[in-house]
Design an enzyme around this catalytic site. Structure first.
Site, PDB file in Angstrom:
ATOM      1  N   ASN A   1      -5.858  13.073 -10.753  1.00 18.01           N
ATOM      2  CA  ASN A   1      -6.507  13.524 -11.990  1.00 18.01           C
ATOM      3  C   ASN A   1      -6.233  15.019 -12.141  1.00 18.01           C
ATOM      4  O   ASN A   1      -5.687  15.648 -11.240  1.00 18.01           O
ATOM      5  CB  ASN A   1      -7.995  13.190 -11.986  1.00 18.01           C
ATOM      6  CG  ASN A   1      -8.696  13.769 -10.785  1.00 18.01           C
ATOM      7  OD1 ASN A   1      -8.603  14.973 -10.521  1.00 18.01           O
ATOM      8  ND2 ASN A   1      -9.377  12.931 -10.024  1.00 18.01           N
TER       9      ASN A   1
ATOM     10  N   VAL B   1      -5.984   4.916  -5.837  1.00 14.23           N
ATOM     11  CA  VAL B   1      -4.826   5.290  -5.034  1.00 14.23           C
ATOM     12  C   VAL B   1      -4.931   6.758  -4.582  1.00 14.23           C
ATOM     13  O   VAL B   1      -4.505   7.114  -3.483  1.00 14.23           O
ATOM     14  CB  VAL B   1      -3.521   4.981  -5.816  1.00 14.23           C
ATOM     15  CG1 VAL B   1      -3.274   5.926  -6.948  1.00 14.23           C
ATOM     16  CG2 VAL B   1      -2.341   4.931  -4.880  1.00 14.23           C
ATOM     17  N   ASP B   2      -5.527   7.591  -5.398  1.00 20.60           N
ATOM     18  CA  ASP B   2      -5.728   9.010  -5.089  1.00 20.60           C
ATOM     19  C   ASP B   2      -6.566   9.162  -3.806  1.00 20.60           C
ATOM     20  O   ASP B   2      -6.181   9.883  -2.867  1.00 20.60           O
ATOM     21  CB  ASP B   2      -6.443   9.643  -6.290  1.00 20.60           C
ATOM     22  CG  ASP B   2      -6.391  11.154  -6.306  1.00 20.60           C
ATOM     23  OD1 ASP B   2      -5.754  11.735  -5.417  1.00 20.60           O
ATOM     24  OD2 ASP B   2      -6.995  11.748  -7.220  1.00 20.60           O
TER      25      ASP B   2
ATOM     26  N   SER C   1      -2.008   4.975 -14.105  1.00 22.24           N
ATOM     27  CA  SER C   1      -2.973   4.807 -15.212  1.00 22.24           C
ATOM     28  C   SER C   1      -3.541   3.395 -15.378  1.00 22.24           C
ATOM     29  O   SER C   1      -4.381   3.195 -16.254  1.00 22.24           O
ATOM     30  CB  SER C   1      -2.378   5.240 -16.574  1.00 22.24           C
ATOM     31  OG  SER C   1      -2.400   6.632 -16.713  1.00 22.24           O
ATOM     32  N   THR C   2      -3.090   2.428 -14.587  1.00 22.16           N
ATOM     33  CA  THR C   2      -3.538   1.047 -14.858  1.00 22.16           C
ATOM     34  C   THR C   2      -4.769   0.636 -14.060  1.00 22.16           C
ATOM     35  O   THR C   2      -5.182  -0.521 -14.092  1.00 22.16           O
ATOM     36  CB  THR C   2      -2.410   0.022 -14.601  1.00 22.16           C
ATOM     37  OG1 THR C   2      -2.027   0.086 -13.220  1.00 22.16           O
ATOM     38  CG2 THR C   2      -1.209   0.291 -15.482  1.00 22.16           C
ATOM     39  N   GLY C   3      -5.374   1.588 -13.341  1.00 18.71           N
ATOM     40  CA  GLY C   3      -6.627   1.297 -12.645  1.00 18.71           C
ATOM     41  C   GLY C   3      -7.773   1.871 -13.452  1.00 18.71           C
ATOM     42  O   GLY C   3      -8.048   1.433 -14.577  1.00 18.71           O
ATOM     43  N   ALA C   4      -8.417   2.887 -12.905  1.00 20.05           N
ATOM     44  CA  ALA C   4      -9.576   3.507 -13.563  1.00 20.05           C
ATOM     45  C   ALA C   4      -9.233   4.036 -14.955  1.00 20.05           C
ATOM     46  O   ALA C   4     -10.100   4.067 -15.841  1.00 20.05           O
ATOM     47  CB  ALA C   4     -10.094   4.642 -12.691  1.00 20.05           C
TER      48      ALA C   4
ATOM     49  N   ASP D   1       0.860  -1.176   0.000  1.00 21.90           N
ATOM     50  CA  ASP D   1       0.000   0.000   0.000  1.00 21.90           C
ATOM     51  C   ASP D   1       0.905   1.236   0.000  1.00 21.90           C
ATOM     52  O   ASP D   1       1.715   1.408   0.924  1.00 21.90           O
ATOM     53  CB  ASP D   1      -0.850  -0.046   1.274  1.00 21.90           C
ATOM     54  CG  ASP D   1      -1.764   1.152   1.410  1.00 21.90           C
ATOM     55  OD1 ASP D   1      -1.631   2.128   0.637  1.00 21.90           O
ATOM     56  OD2 ASP D   1      -2.613   1.118   2.314  1.00 21.90           O
TER      57      ASP D   1
HETATM   58  P1  ADP Z   1      -5.452   5.639 -12.495  1.00 18.34           P
HETATM   59  O1  ADP Z   1      -6.651   6.551 -12.502  1.00 18.34           O
HETATM   60  O2  ADP Z   1      -4.142   6.375 -12.785  1.00 18.34           O
HETATM   61  O3  ADP Z   1      -5.632   4.422 -13.320  1.00 18.34           O
HETATM   62  P2  ADP Z   1      -6.008   4.163 -10.016  1.00 18.34           P
HETATM   63  O4  ADP Z   1      -5.870   4.665  -8.628  1.00 18.34           O
HETATM   64  O5  ADP Z   1      -7.376   3.808 -10.496  1.00 18.34           O
HETATM   65  O6  ADP Z   1      -5.289   5.263 -10.942  1.00 18.34           O
HETATM   66  O7  ADP Z   1      -5.078   2.906 -10.215  1.00 18.34           O
HETATM   67  C1  ADP Z   1      -3.689   2.957 -10.357  1.00 18.34           C
HETATM   68  C2  ADP Z   1      -3.090   1.738  -9.729  1.00 18.34           C
HETATM   69  O8  ADP Z   1      -2.984   1.948  -8.310  1.00 18.34           O
HETATM   70  C3  ADP Z   1      -3.923   0.462  -9.884  1.00 18.34           C
HETATM   71  O9  ADP Z   1      -3.046  -0.575 -10.285  1.00 18.34           O
HETATM   72  C4  ADP Z   1      -4.497   0.226  -8.501  1.00 18.34           C
HETATM   73  O10 ADP Z   1      -4.673  -1.152  -8.233  1.00 18.34           O
HETATM   74  C5  ADP Z   1      -3.401   0.787  -7.638  1.00 18.34           C
HETATM   75  N1  ADP Z   1      -3.745   1.153  -6.244  1.00 18.34           N
HETATM   76  C6  ADP Z   1      -4.944   1.428  -5.692  1.00 18.34           C
HETATM   77  N2  ADP Z   1      -4.823   1.715  -4.374  1.00 18.34           N
HETATM   78  C7  ADP Z   1      -3.487   1.625  -4.086  1.00 18.34           C
HETATM   79  C8  ADP Z   1      -2.681   1.792  -2.901  1.00 18.34           C
HETATM   80  N3  ADP Z   1      -3.222   2.143  -1.733  1.00 18.34           N
HETATM   81  N4  ADP Z   1      -1.326   1.597  -3.006  1.00 18.34           N
HETATM   82  C9  ADP Z   1      -0.747   1.276  -4.186  1.00 18.34           C
HETATM   83  N5  ADP Z   1      -1.446   1.111  -5.320  1.00 18.34           N
HETATM   84  C10 ADP Z   1      -2.789   1.277  -5.280  1.00 18.34           C
END
Ligand code: ADP
Length: 181
Positions: free
Chosen positions: A30, A39-40, A123-126, A16
């Site tokens: 964003n 993560v944001d 960028s690999t999440g949302a 984390d």
């Molecule tokens: P983006 O909008 O840039 O894609 P996201 O937050 O949706 O950002 O996802 C980016 C990456 O961060 C994803 O791989 C997600 O699984 C990961 N993530 C989410 N929460 C955490 C955390 N607390 N620590 C590290 N990585 C995280």
């Protein structure tokens, strides 16, 4: 997994990012800098409301750019907020923008005398960037930067799940096949 790049260390861990004790952690923000999910949201929750207040004074951040704030309640002294591309909206610019997000974050770190930085997988999440493409690009960009800037002693990728960790491990093994430490 860790490799040495010149005198610097590039490390991959599952975990984390809000719990990291590096001098700075990077937020996949964003453009509004007003917080969001993923993560944001986790970083804003852990840092407390003063982080949002400082982000409001900055206003916004372009895709591919980065800005810095204090870390407030985090262990990390600073948060570097960068904005990665939304994969399906950025077409041919996706690669250049993702690379720029990593590079600008490291430039901002360097400009502030920061020597250790933790990154999430931007960028690999949302934002939908495929991990199989994002991981090698992230590793290559950071490794190239470290080769030129030994002032940054440690970059740690903090991957949230086993799939992301595996994708980054594969990319790192491909780039530095015999350099595990
Ligand atoms: P983006 O909008 O840039 O894609 P996201 O937050 O949706 O950002 O996802 C980016 C990456 O961060 C994803 O791989 C997600 O699984 C990961 N993530 C989410 N929460 C955490 C955390 N607390 N620590 C590290 N990585 C995280």
């Amino acid at each position: 997994m860790k490799v040495k790049i010149g005198s610097s260390t590039l490390e991959l861990v599952q975990g984390d990012i809000t719990q990291q004790d590096t001098e700075a952690i990077v937020n996949a923000a964003n453009r509004t800098l007003l917080g969001g999910g993923g993560v944001d949201g986790a970083i804003h929750r852990a840092a407390g409301p003063d982080l949002l207040a400082e982000c409001r004074t900055i206003g916004s951040c372009d895709t591919g750019d980065a800005v810095i704030t204090k870390g407030y309640r985090l262990k990390a002294r600073y948060v570097i907020h960068t904005v990665g591309p939304i994969y399906h909206r950025s077409g041919l610019r996706a690669e250049r923008l993702l690379k720029s997000a990593y590079q600008r974050s490291l430039e901002v770190a360097l400009a502030n005398g920061i020597r250790s930085v933790a990154f999430p997988s931007i960028s690999t999440g949302a934002y939908g960037y495929p991990l199989s493409k994002a991981a090698p690009l992230a590793i290559r960009t950071v490794a190239n930067f470290l080769e030129e800037h030994p002032e940054i002693e440690l970059v740690r990728f903090v991957l949230f799940g086993p799939k992301a960790l595996r994708a980054f491990e594969e990319a790192l093994e491909r780039l530095y096949p015999s350099e595990k430490v």
